[in-house]
Design an enzyme around this catalytic site. Structure first.
Site, mmCIF file in Angstrom:
data_model
loop_
_atom_site.group_PDB
_atom_site.id
_atom_site.type_symbol
_atom_site.label_atom_id
_atom_site.label_comp_id
_atom_site.label_asym_id
_atom_site.label_seq_id
_atom_site.Cartn_x
_atom_site.Cartn_y
_atom_site.Cartn_z
ATOM 1 N N ALA A 148 0.873 -1.174 0.000
ATOM 2 C CA ALA A 148 0.000 0.000 0.000
ATOM 3 C C ALA A 148 0.911 1.225 0.000
ATOM 4 O O ALA A 148 2.066 1.149 0.433
ATOM 5 C CB ALA A 148 -0.870 -0.015 1.248
ATOM 6 N N GLY A 165 0.482 -4.919 0.929
ATOM 7 C CA GLY A 165 -0.707 -4.959 0.065
ATOM 8 C C GLY A 165 -0.454 -5.668 -1.257
ATOM 9 O O GLY A 165 -1.389 -6.192 -1.875
ATOM 10 N N GLU A 215 -0.787 -9.253 -0.423
ATOM 11 C CA GLU A 215 -2.214 -9.463 -0.145
ATOM 12 C C GLU A 215 -3.017 -9.507 -1.448
ATOM 13 O O GLU A 215 -3.957 -10.282 -1.587
ATOM 14 C CB GLU A 215 -2.727 -8.354 0.786
ATOM 15 C CG GLU A 215 -2.141 -8.486 2.194
ATOM 16 C CD GLU A 215 -2.484 -7.315 3.097
ATOM 17 O OE1 GLU A 215 -2.121 -6.175 2.744
ATOM 18 O OE2 GLU A 215 -3.126 -7.529 4.137
ATOM 19 N N GLU A 264 4.339 -5.120 7.416
ATOM 20 C CA GLU A 264 3.583 -4.051 8.081
ATOM 21 C C GLU A 264 4.013 -3.773 9.506
ATOM 22 O O GLU A 264 4.032 -2.617 9.948
ATOM 23 C CB GLU A 264 2.074 -4.360 8.049
ATOM 24 C CG GLU A 264 1.418 -4.140 6.697
ATOM 25 C CD GLU A 264 1.507 -5.329 5.751
ATOM 26 O OE1 GLU A 264 2.287 -6.268 6.047
ATOM 27 O OE2 GLU A 264 0.818 -5.320 4.730
HETATM 28 N N1 COA Z 1 4.604 3.058 -0.683
HETATM 29 C C1 COA Z 1 5.006 4.203 -1.243
HETATM 30 N N2 COA Z 1 6.117 4.334 -1.973
HETATM 31 C C2 COA Z 1 6.864 3.224 -2.145
HETATM 32 C C3 COA Z 1 6.520 1.988 -1.588
HETATM 33 C C4 COA Z 1 5.323 1.925 -0.829
HETATM 34 N N3 COA Z 1 4.882 0.774 -0.284
HETATM 35 N N4 COA Z 1 7.455 1.084 -1.903
HETATM 36 C C5 COA Z 1 8.370 1.743 -2.652
HETATM 37 N N5 COA Z 1 8.007 3.025 -2.802
HETATM 38 C C6 COA Z 1 8.719 4.081 -3.528
HETATM 39 C C7 COA Z 1 9.914 4.599 -2.759
HETATM 40 O O1 COA Z 1 9.517 5.555 -1.794
HETATM 41 C C8 COA Z 1 10.729 5.186 -3.889
HETATM 42 O O2 COA Z 1 10.157 6.411 -4.258
HETATM 43 P P1 COA Z 1 11.109 7.728 -4.494
HETATM 44 O O3 COA Z 1 12.031 7.297 -5.605
HETATM 45 O O4 COA Z 1 10.149 8.796 -4.896
HETATM 46 O O5 COA Z 1 11.817 7.950 -3.215
HETATM 47 C C9 COA Z 1 10.482 4.223 -5.032
HETATM 48 O O6 COA Z 1 9.260 3.549 -4.729
HETATM 49 C C10 COA Z 1 11.566 3.182 -5.221
HETATM 50 O O7 COA Z 1 11.723 2.503 -3.991
HETATM 51 P P2 COA Z 1 13.147 2.365 -3.234
HETATM 52 O O8 COA Z 1 12.879 2.150 -1.784
HETATM 53 O O9 COA Z 1 14.047 3.493 -3.607
HETATM 54 O O10 COA Z 1 13.684 1.010 -3.913
HETATM 55 P P3 COA Z 1 14.718 -0.010 -3.271
HETATM 56 O O11 COA Z 1 15.099 -0.923 -4.381
HETATM 57 O O12 COA Z 1 15.793 0.673 -2.536
HETATM 58 O O13 COA Z 1 13.860 -0.832 -2.183
HETATM 59 C C11 COA Z 1 11.914 -2.000 -1.358
HETATM 60 C C12 COA Z 1 12.784 -1.643 -2.584
HETATM 61 C C13 COA Z 1 10.693 -2.762 -1.861
HETATM 62 C C14 COA Z 1 12.712 -2.923 -0.408
HETATM 63 C C15 COA Z 1 11.517 -0.707 -0.610
HETATM 64 O O14 COA Z 1 10.953 0.199 -1.558
HETATM 65 C C16 COA Z 1 10.507 -0.909 0.476
HETATM 66 O O15 COA Z 1 10.835 -1.398 1.546
HETATM 67 N N6 COA Z 1 9.235 -0.523 0.234
HETATM 68 C C17 COA Z 1 8.184 -0.554 1.206
HETATM 69 C C18 COA Z 1 7.709 -1.979 1.419
HETATM 70 C C19 COA Z 1 6.633 -2.027 2.483
HETATM 71 O O16 COA Z 1 6.868 -1.803 3.643
HETATM 72 N N7 COA Z 1 5.411 -2.344 2.042
HETATM 73 C C20 COA Z 1 4.284 -2.508 2.935
HETATM 74 C C21 COA Z 1 3.500 -1.256 2.997
HETATM 75 S S1 COA Z 1 2.139 -1.450 4.104
#
Ligand code: COA
Length: 260
Positions: free
Chosen positions: A66, A112, A115, A135
């Site tokens: 999400a 999400g 999910e 989460e």
């Molecule tokens: N919500 C909003 N933005 C998200 C996102 C999310 N769940 N997951 C990734 N993004 C965005 C990042 O903020 C980034 O945006 P920006 O370039 O404007 O800063 C972009 O997507 C790329 O992500 P980034 O974190 O730079 O890539 P990465 O390769 O370093 O890491 C992940 C990849 C998946 C490990 C990392 O993005 C992450 O941990 N995301 C969140 C996962 C999460 O907790 N999901 C559950 C949400 S309830």
């Protein structure tokens, strides 16, 4: 509706829906959920589509969760509303779709995103997937059905561990634990899913819809799966597809189903 965050294409009775926010790793914001609800509702009424493939844009992510930026300042009431409306509009909607939905999981499927994949009827993963429910690392719990569907797929103990550690598993572990049905090279993912779809499309769409309903009944509060199966089984006998399927068998020819 003009879609901003999804792409759709229908080819040979297979509709592919691609979540298309690659710069945000296809994170599910409200607009994307609304657009997905709209397209799934439209496809449900469209006689052309026999199988739906759901995937993410790019090679890195199916859906990374999400949209954290969107809900970071939500109140308690807004949190309840976010989960309730998402579950109703998208996750339960997909699970109850009479048209089979195959998740082509092509990279990160987190929160999400996992999910969403779990709400689909079948999951096929590319070999680079990383799947998890992170989460609790954000101080919240899965809100789009993850606490319910993950134990259904991998068992309670494994689900508890994945949820409480907020860890990610790779394709091999996802396959071993039953979270995904198959693992294939990323380049082959859509073709592999299309082959599964083609096998499904040889069968009665009406019977497939009834089978989805009967399987889901076991996991639905207040429903008895065996009773639902008996009723649905009986209903099939009144359909054109049943008449065609049995007649075709006895006449030693291929059935041509109309889905009614
Ligand atoms: N919500 C909003 N933005 C998200 C996102 C999310 N769940 N997951 C990734 N993004 C965005 C990042 O903020 C980034 O945006 P920006 O370039 O404007 O800063 C972009 O997507 C790329 O992500 P980034 O974190 O730079 O890539 P990465 O390769 O370093 O890491 C992940 C990849 C998946 C490990 C990392 O993005 C992450 O941990 N995301 C969140 C996962 C999460 O907790 N999901 C559950 C949400 S309830």
């Amino acid at each position: 509706m003009i879609y901003e965050n999804i792409l759709t294409a229908t080819d040979n009775n297979i509709t592919t829906i691609t979540i298309n926010r690659p710069t945000k790793l296809n994170a599910l914001n409200k607009k994307t959920i609304d657009e997905l609800h709209h397209i799934f509702s439209a496809v449900a009424k469209d006689k052309q589509t026999k199988v739906i493939l759901l995937t993410g844009s790019g090679e890195k992510a199916f859906v990374a969760g999400a949209d954290i930026a969107e809900f970071a300042n939500f109140s308690v009431e807004e949190g309840v509303q976010l989960a309730a409306s998402g579950q109703e509009k998208l996750f339960n909607f997909i699970e109850n779709s009479k048209i089979p939905v195959i998740a082509a999981v092509n990279g990160f499927a987190l929160g999400g995103g996992l999910e969403l994949a779990m709400a689909c009827h079948i999951r096929v993963a590319s070999d680079n997937v990383r799947m998890g429910l992170p989460e609790v690392s954000l101080g919240v719990i899965p809100g789009y059905g993850g606490t319910q569907r993950l134990p259904q797929l991998v068992g309670k103990g494994r689900a508890m561990e994945m949820i409480m550690t907020a860890g990610m598993i790779n394709a091999e572990e996802a396959h071993r634990t039953g979270l995904v049905n198959h693992v294939v090279a990323q380049a082959d993912l859509i073709e592999f899913c299309t082959d599964i779809a083609k096998k499904m499309m040889k069968n009665s769409p009406m019977a497939i819809g009834m089978a989805i309903k009967a399987v889901n009944a076991n996991f639905t509060e207040g429903e008895n799966g065996f009773d639902t199966e008996i009723k649905s089984f009986g209903k099939c006998f009144g359909t054109a597809d049943f008449k065609e399927g049995t007649t075709a068998f006895l006449e030693k020819r291929k059935a041509v189903f109309v889905g009614e």
